[in-house]
Design an enzyme around this catalytic site. Sequence first.
Site, PDB file in Angstrom:
ATOM      1  N   GLU A  93       4.325 -22.244   9.622  1.00 57.42           N
ATOM      2  CA  GLU A  93       3.746 -22.480  10.956  1.00 57.42           C
ATOM      3  C   GLU A  93       4.234 -21.385  11.909  1.00 57.42           C
ATOM      4  O   GLU A  93       5.122 -20.610  11.565  1.00 57.42           O
ATOM      5  CB  GLU A  93       4.163 -23.865  11.476  1.00 57.42           C
ATOM      6  CG  GLU A  93       3.636 -25.001  10.603  1.00 57.42           C
ATOM      7  CD  GLU A  93       4.056 -26.383  11.096  1.00 57.42           C
ATOM      8  OE1 GLU A  93       4.678 -26.474  12.175  1.00 57.42           O
ATOM      9  OE2 GLU A  93       3.763 -27.355  10.394  1.00 57.42           O
TER      10      GLU A  93
ATOM     11  N   THR B 245      -2.893 -17.355   3.470  1.00 50.68           N
ATOM     12  CA  THR B 245      -3.810 -16.547   2.665  1.00 50.68           C
ATOM     13  C   THR B 245      -5.044 -17.388   2.363  1.00 50.68           C
ATOM     14  O   THR B 245      -4.918 -18.503   1.867  1.00 50.68           O
ATOM     15  CB  THR B 245      -3.118 -16.096   1.362  1.00 50.68           C
ATOM     16  OG1 THR B 245      -1.893 -15.442   1.694  1.00 50.68           O
ATOM     17  CG2 THR B 245      -3.985 -15.135   0.573  1.00 50.68           C
TER      18      THR B 245
ATOM     19  N   ASP C 176       9.508 -21.049  -6.467  1.00 50.32           N
ATOM     20  CA  ASP C 176      10.276 -20.413  -7.547  1.00 50.32           C
ATOM     21  C   ASP C 176       9.343 -19.646  -8.479  1.00 50.32           C
ATOM     22  O   ASP C 176       9.606 -18.504  -8.842  1.00 50.32           O
ATOM     23  CB  ASP C 176      11.051 -21.471  -8.360  1.00 50.32           C
ATOM     24  CG  ASP C 176      12.402 -21.800  -7.742  1.00 50.32           C
ATOM     25  OD1 ASP C 176      12.805 -21.111  -6.788  1.00 50.32           O
ATOM     26  OD2 ASP C 176      13.050 -22.757  -8.216  1.00 50.32           O
TER      27      ASP C 176
ATOM     28  N   GLY D  50       6.180 -18.857  -7.712  1.00 55.19           N
ATOM     29  CA  GLY D  50       5.429 -17.924  -6.874  1.00 55.19           C
ATOM     30  C   GLY D  50       6.152 -16.607  -6.687  1.00 55.19           C
ATOM     31  O   GLY D  50       5.532 -15.555  -6.543  1.00 55.19           O
TER      32      GLY D  50
ATOM     33  N   ARG E  46       0.196  19.858  -7.855  1.00 52.74           N
ATOM     34  CA  ARG E  46       0.447  20.590  -6.602  1.00 52.74           C
ATOM     35  C   ARG E  46       1.407  21.755  -6.855  1.00 52.74           C
ATOM     36  O   ARG E  46       2.512  21.550  -7.368  1.00 52.74           O
ATOM     37  CB  ARG E  46       1.025  19.617  -5.569  1.00 52.74           C
ATOM     38  CG  ARG E  46       1.556  20.254  -4.303  1.00 52.74           C
ATOM     39  CD  ARG E  46       0.465  20.622  -3.344  1.00 52.74           C
ATOM     40  NE  ARG E  46       1.012  20.938  -2.023  1.00 52.74           N
ATOM     41  CZ  ARG E  46       0.321  21.524  -1.063  1.00 52.74           C
ATOM     42  NH1 ARG E  46      -0.950  21.852  -1.266  1.00 52.74           N
ATOM     43  NH2 ARG E  46       0.869  21.783   0.102  1.00 52.74           N
TER      44      ARG E  46
ATOM     45  N   GLU F 137       6.360 -15.152   0.988  1.00 52.71           N
ATOM     46  CA  GLU F 137       6.982 -16.087   0.034  1.00 52.71           C
ATOM     47  C   GLU F 137       8.512 -15.983   0.032  1.00 52.71           C
ATOM     48  O   GLU F 137       9.156 -16.020  -1.005  1.00 52.71           O
ATOM     49  CB  GLU F 137       6.409 -15.894  -1.379  1.00 52.71           C
ATOM     50  CG  GLU F 137       4.979 -16.401  -1.455  1.00 52.71           C
ATOM     51  CD  GLU F 137       4.465 -16.569  -2.874  1.00 52.71           C
ATOM     52  OE1 GLU F 137       5.233 -17.018  -3.744  1.00 52.71           O
ATOM     53  OE2 GLU F 137       3.279 -16.275  -3.093  1.00 52.71           O
TER      54      GLU F 137
ATOM     55  N   THR G 202      11.528 -13.992   2.699  1.00 50.76           N
ATOM     56  CA  THR G 202      11.959 -12.622   2.994  1.00 50.76           C
ATOM     57  C   THR G 202      13.060 -12.176   2.027  1.00 50.76           C
ATOM     58  O   THR G 202      13.665 -12.986   1.325  1.00 50.76           O
ATOM     59  CB  THR G 202      12.535 -12.558   4.425  1.00 50.76           C
ATOM     60  OG1 THR G 202      13.653 -13.462   4.489  1.00 50.76           O
ATOM     61  CG2 THR G 202      11.504 -12.950   5.469  1.00 50.76           C
ATOM     62  N   SER G 203      13.346 -10.882   2.032  1.00 49.40           N
ATOM     63  CA  SER G 203      14.450 -10.365   1.211  1.00 49.40           C
ATOM     64  C   SER G 203      15.763 -11.067   1.573  1.00 49.40           C
ATOM     65  O   SER G 203      16.597 -11.340   0.710  1.00 49.40           O
ATOM     66  CB  SER G 203      14.600  -8.857   1.408  1.00 49.40           C
ATOM     67  OG  SER G 203      13.544  -8.171   0.777  1.00 49.40           O
TER      68      SER G 203
END
Length: 387
Positions: free
Chosen positions: A135, A166, A248, A250, A276, A371, A373-374
Amino acid sequence: MNNTLSVGPAFAPTENQVMVANMVHDFADKHIRPDLMKWDESQEFPVHIFKKLGELGLMGVLVPQEYGGSGFGYFEYVTAIVELSKVCGSIGLSMAAHNSLCTGHIMQFANEEQKKRWLPKLATGEWIGAWALTEANTGSDALRMQCVAKQDGDNWILNGSKNWITHGISGNVVVVLARTGELLESHGITAFVVERGTPGFSGGKKENKLGMRASETAEIIFEDCSVPAENILGEVGYGFVQAMKVLDGGRISIASLGLGIAKGAFEASVKYAKERHQFGQPIGNFQGIGFKLADMATRIEAAELLTLQAADMKNKGLSVNKESAMAKYHASECAVHCGTEAVQIFGGYGYTKDFPVEKFYRDSKLCTIGEGTSEIQKLVISRAVLK
């Protein structure tokens, strides 16, 4: 397997994985690559692509065949997300969210009647799924959610809104977590399945994002939305517990997403470093570039091993709480590192939209946020280590 890197004999790709990788690689080249920048610029969510992915069985990778799914395990699932994300992170993200969150929650916690009702439509891509926990004011702090459900006879009335969802506008069905008990009560949240078209359920504001722009992210709103009790997944009050278990699994999908983006950026960088020329030779000959590629390759290999380890444990039915957090944390940070270094290797061209790496750079950042944060992954890992 279209891999620039290989992951030793421990996780040598199976026949199924090779088949899935080749199928997704060909599909992405034909149907995604030509239009990905058009979708990115306009923020179009290409629903037709997900219908096609459904025909290939990729919208129900983990769903048993009896419910219309592919009946595969996590190795094939990881492979599919990686191959999609090597081309377009947005498509990889939406495919992962549909499979792991919405479909995954129903598969794990629905009764037989509910599975037969929803899984075949989701697994075939006839329906696109959404999952709603976050939320506006409760991201990581989910127990303070304000979206509430109150019982009214055989129905429950939902009121409130969810953010950063999503497929919040285009999803045909959403698994929504709503508060049915007291604030901060871990058994005060319940999971409901709400179908699009239910009165009082609507999509709200679509977010204008830095990256992952072809993956729809939007607000959803519930205004006196009446949902029958038969749409509750599992028991009343167990939604939060369910959501943590769903996350977990996910996290393995977001690890795969990060891994795919990192590989895409790396492969583009290797190709460019060979083509290149500066000072009469390919720029890959210069240590400044070679060392960047060495760092990227090593981080990708580690991310892949962590992700496949979590997938292997998940296939075996083991707890992956720590392992999926480690995979998600490392792979998502790896994606950001590889995206950044790819732009540097491409130099001025890397900063333009004519070359692929600026998109990998923008898309990668979401992996360290979505899902969990770090920082949340580090919390999960440290708690497991200190237990």
